[in-house]
Design an enzyme around this catalytic site. Structure first.
Site, PDB file in Angstrom:
ATOM      1  N   ASN A  61       0.831  -1.207   0.000  1.00  0.00           N
ATOM      2  CA  ASN A  61       0.000   0.000   0.000  1.00  0.00           C
ATOM      3  C   ASN A  61       0.866   1.257   0.000  1.00  0.00           C
ATOM      4  OD1 ASN A  61      -2.353  -1.495   0.063  1.00  0.00           O
ATOM      5  ND2 ASN A  61      -2.740  -1.177   2.238  1.00  0.00           N
ATOM      6  N   ARG A 393     -11.066  -4.075 -13.966  1.00  0.00           N
ATOM      7  CA  ARG A 393      -9.963  -4.951 -13.554  1.00  0.00           C
ATOM      8  C   ARG A 393     -10.472  -6.387 -13.649  1.00  0.00           C
ATOM      9  NH1 ARG A 393      -6.175  -1.555 -11.187  1.00  0.00           N
ATOM     10  NH2 ARG A 393      -6.989   0.238 -10.044  1.00  0.00           N
ATOM     11  N   ARG A 423      -5.437   1.902 -13.228  1.00  0.00           N
ATOM     12  CA  ARG A 423      -4.064   2.024 -12.755  1.00  0.00           C
ATOM     13  C   ARG A 423      -3.481   0.687 -12.307  1.00  0.00           C
ATOM     14  NH1 ARG A 423      -4.383   6.235  -8.862  1.00  0.00           N
ATOM     15  NH2 ARG A 423      -4.109   7.732 -10.550  1.00  0.00           N
ATOM     16  N   HIS A 453     -15.626   3.306 -14.644  1.00  0.00           N
ATOM     17  CA  HIS A 453     -15.455   2.521 -13.423  1.00  0.00           C
ATOM     18  C   HIS A 453     -16.713   1.721 -13.093  1.00  0.00           C
ATOM     19  CE1 HIS A 453     -14.728   2.160  -8.912  1.00  0.00           C
ATOM     20  NE2 HIS A 453     -13.611   1.672  -9.426  1.00  0.00           N
ATOM     21  N   TYR A 486     -12.378  -9.676  -1.714  1.00  0.00           N
ATOM     22  CA  TYR A 486     -13.058  -8.394  -1.553  1.00  0.00           C
ATOM     23  C   TYR A 486     -14.523  -8.657  -1.222  1.00  0.00           C
ATOM     24  CZ  TYR A 486      -9.238  -5.962  -4.119  1.00  0.00           C
ATOM     25  OH  TYR A 486      -8.035  -5.456  -4.536  1.00  0.00           O
ATOM     26  N   ARG A 582     -14.350   2.554   4.986  1.00  0.00           N
ATOM     27  CA  ARG A 582     -13.196   1.672   5.185  1.00  0.00           C
ATOM     28  C   ARG A 582     -11.884   2.439   5.226  1.00  0.00           C
ATOM     29  NH1 ARG A 582     -11.776  -0.945   0.142  1.00  0.00           N
ATOM     30  NH2 ARG A 582     -10.204   0.686   0.038  1.00  0.00           N
ATOM     31  N   HIS A 610     -15.302  -3.649   0.348  1.00  0.00           N
ATOM     32  CA  HIS A 610     -15.304  -2.966  -0.949  1.00  0.00           C
ATOM     33  C   HIS A 610     -16.701  -2.608  -1.432  1.00  0.00           C
ATOM     34  CE1 HIS A 610     -14.254  -2.694  -5.396  1.00  0.00           C
ATOM     35  NE2 HIS A 610     -13.323  -1.943  -4.835  1.00  0.00           N
TER      36      HIS A 610
END
Length: 720
Positions: A61, A393, A423, A453, A486, A582, A610
């Site tokens: 991270n 993704r 990304r 997205h 997730y 979160r 998530h």
């Protein structure tokens, strides 16, 4: 709607809603989130290798934080940007604050590894050696291993008047070697790049004497230590004075001038290569590195004093994830099998079930397989005419994309919006985009100036009564791997109005449609902001008239200043507001007269929280929205996002009576945000509620008992 200029706080303070003291800095809030990840590495209730996993995630991270967020602040500093965020900190002030926050946190992470995890691993027969703890047989084995395997791929690079300072690539681990020619006093410098992409970072230690090997042990040593101890073979005839590990982190936030790019695919491909050569933003060095070496590096690479971080442990601890490959199930989380709702288990025709009633899937407690099956059945169903999907993704081995390729081979019209600018997933997405195009799929590379997205799949099917459209929408990506780690919520529906909205949105994504009048979907940019602000305003009016205003938001992040001001106004009006955020939260709860009706909590645990859930009491006619969007400027202004309503009363009831309460009432992994920006753990020995573990043991409750009372006793008296 803009807020009033001022609101009254306590007697001694009157606040303006744009007062910087009402906002927590985004970057410092993120550091608090990563602190929670580190706390999980310290938590002895986790199996040992899971604690190693959290330490690795903490480090990974931070790598991304520096490559993207810190690099952006450096760029602002270079360009003389003086506009401050809502919290009022300038770029330079933020960099100072980040450094001050991270130094003790990094020291803590090293302490966790050196003093806690390494001894615990040893007790379990997993030894992390230094050269001093090796026996002679192990040293001989590693010497031979170095000569045969590692030595041939190493390339020492000298630095002196005739050799320029070598380029240090992004996140590459290195040794800074200090040398002297024998009989000379002048110190020379060389750099060796550690080939940790070609070899494991932790090398398995064996011995050349079988009799001395102890069975049942796994023994390792760091790759850089092997190299450092055998430098005499790389520099024969030289005195090796010292060898210091170091690593450079560079700006990796690639910029694409879309309006100047003739071919977006080519532009993204070219920009990926530039990711590894951006300006340095962090230099990690061993704590024992001589100051003269640091000074030399600073002269060549830094433009800001707070770029050096000294570490008394391994640099690049993200690599510790390799220990999870050990076959030690006793040191890992107990695996569980995700459930499949009974009404669709082994169902050969999902479309009939979806048309009969909406269906929710809550991953990872429920399997991702029905989503794959939905696309796979569509690919092979002779009545299906078309499939349309967004991909953000999808992963490197995607069963969903394989199903799309099958669909095209079977003659379906397949359209896919692939977001090339996701990304760190650009290369995956480029590869899939090319494969899909080669198969004849109509591929669209996102929208100019925006990231797509939204998570959306539309299947068009010819049935007896005519064309029927089926839709899957989710908070999560179409990624079978992340669906196991997730927490995401998805919805299947054949509601004609939602299906019509989905069709119109795909037309806007793939063509020149500028459709705006959606029936049920909230679509950003523009409409999610407008819609959520309207719903907050409605709760304010309800509170003033009936004193029953209530808002619950379960999100990944809350950063948008306009949204925060709207929540402050709602709190001032007396609306009860429960926020479970979160990660980043820039709102300060508990400020008298501003946010004293707001609570903010965060859960960090085995799974990455998530899912996004928006709840508004709405005078008893409750509204639940879910989808891909957080309340951040990027989600509201610069991305194509979708929030979808839960129209089925049974599903809505399960979210309101089960899923939201169990998370809000967690007493094991929940932390509560205080007005000063710090968090405290919320624990209860008498009534222990671990939301994620409860959901594992009760997985499928929300689908198998729709329209019934909640089956969990601990939720009977929960007032959300």
């Amino acid at each position: 709607m803009e807020e009033e200029n001022t609101i009254s706080g306590n007697i001694s303070r009157v606040y303006h809603l744009k007062d910087p003291s009402l906002y927590i800095n985004r970057e410092l809030s993120w550091i608090q989130f990563n602190r929670h990840v580190l706390e999980e590495a310290k938590d002895h209730t986790h199996p040992l290798l899971e604690r190693v996993k959290f330490l690795s995630i903490f480090a990974n991270n931070l790598d991304e934080f520096f490559m993207i967020r810190v690099s952006g602040l450096h760029q602002q500093l270079r360009e003389g940007v003086i506009k401050a965020p809502p919290d009022g900190l300038t770029p330079g002030e933020q960099l100072d604050a980040i450094y001050k926050a991270l130094v003790p946190l990094l020291e803590e992470s090293v302490s966790v590894w050196n003093e806690d995890i390494v001894p615990a691993l040893k007790n379990e027969g997993i030894l992390i050696h230094s050269y001093e703890t090796l026996n002679e047989g192990q040293k001989r084995y590693l010497r031979n291993y170095f000569i045969k395997e590692i030595f041939p791929v190493l390339t020492p690079l000298a630095f002196d008047k005739s050799h320029p300072f070598p380029f240090i690539s992004n996140l590459a681990l290195n040794l800074a070697v200090i040398l002297r020619e024998r009989g000379q006093k002048e110190e020379l410098f060389a750099r060796i790049k550690i080939p940790n992409k070609l070899f494991p970072r932790l090398i398995l230690v064996k011995t050349d004497d079988e009799e001395h090997e102890e069975r049942g042990k796994s023994e390792f040593i760091f790759l850089e230590e092997i190299i450092a101890e055998n430098l005499d073979l790389l520099f024969p005839g030289m005195d090796v004075r010292a060898a210091y590990p170091f690593r450079v982190t560079r700006d990796a936030d690639i910029e694409i001038e879309e309006d100047e790019a003739d071919d977006l695919l080519t532009a993204v491909e070219e920009s990926i290569g530039r990711r590894w050569v951006g300006k340095p933003v962090r230099i990690e060095v061993s704590s024992w590195m001589d100051q003269s070496v640091c000074a030399m590096m600073a002269e060549k690479m830094t433009d800001y004093p707070h770029m050096f971080y000294r570490l008394g442990g391994p640099i690049g601890m993200a690599d510790l994830m390799c220990l999870l490959d050990l076959n030690r199930p006793d040191l890992k989380d107990t695996p569980f099998v995700s459930s499949v709702p009974k009404r669709i288990d082994n169902e050969p025709n999902l479309f009939n079930k979806i048309k009969a009633r909406d269906m929710m899937l809550f991953h990872p407690y429920e399997s991702f397989q029905p989503v794959v099956q939905f696309v796979l059945q569509a690919a092979h169903d002779p009545d299906v005419l078309a499939i349309k999907m967004t991909l953000y993704r999808s992963g490197s081995k995607s069963p969903v994309i394989r199903a799309l390729l099958d669909a095209r081979e079977n003659g379906k019209a397949v359209s896919v919006v692939v977001e090339l600018k996701a990304r760190f997933d650009e290369e995956n997405n480029i590869g899939w985009a090319k494969a899909l195009e080669h198969a004849g799929v109509h591929v669209v590379y996102g929208i100019m100036g925006l990231k797509v997205h939204a998570k959306l799949c539309l299947v068009v099917r010819r049935e007896r009564e005519g064309i029927v459209r089926y839709v899957h929408m989710s908070s999560g990506n179409y990624n079978a791997t992340t669906a196991r780690i997730y927490t995401d919520i998805g919805l299947f529906t054949a509601d004609p109005e939602i299906a019509s909205d989905a069709s119109n949105l795909f037309n806007a994504l793939t063509g020149y449609s500028n459709y705006m009048a959606y029936n049920h979907l909230m679509v950003s940019p523009k409409y999610i902001r407008r819609g959520i602000l309207s719903l907050i305003e409605r709760e304010i009016h309800r509170q003033k008239e009936h004193q029953d205003g209530h808002i619950i938001l379960k999100l990944n992040a809350l950063q948008d200043a306009e949204m925060i001001r709207a929540l402050y106004r709602a709190s001032q009006a007396g609306v009860k507001i429960n926020l479970q955020i979160r990660g980043i939260c820039c709102l300060r709860p508990g400020i008298p007269g501003v946010s004293d009706n707001i609570t903010v909590t965060s859960i960090v645990g085995r799974f990455l929280e998530h899912s996004r859930i928006y709840y508004f009491h709405n005078g008893g006619d409750e509204i639940v929205l879910m989808g891909s969007a957080d309340l951040m400027p990027r989600n509201l202004n610069r991305r194509i996002e979708v929030l979808f309503p839960i129209l089925d009363p049974g599903i809505r009831n399960e979210i309101i009576s089960t899923i939201l309460p169990i998370h809000l009432q967690d007493t094991v992994k929940k932390r509560m945000l205080r007005s000063d920006g710090s968090y405290i753990r919320v624990r209860s020995e008498e009534n222990s509620i671990h939301a994620q573990e409860w959901l594992i043991s009760h997985r499928g409750l929300w689908n198998d008992h729709l329209h019934e009372e909640p089956k969990c006793d601990i939720l009977k008296n929960v007032d959300i």
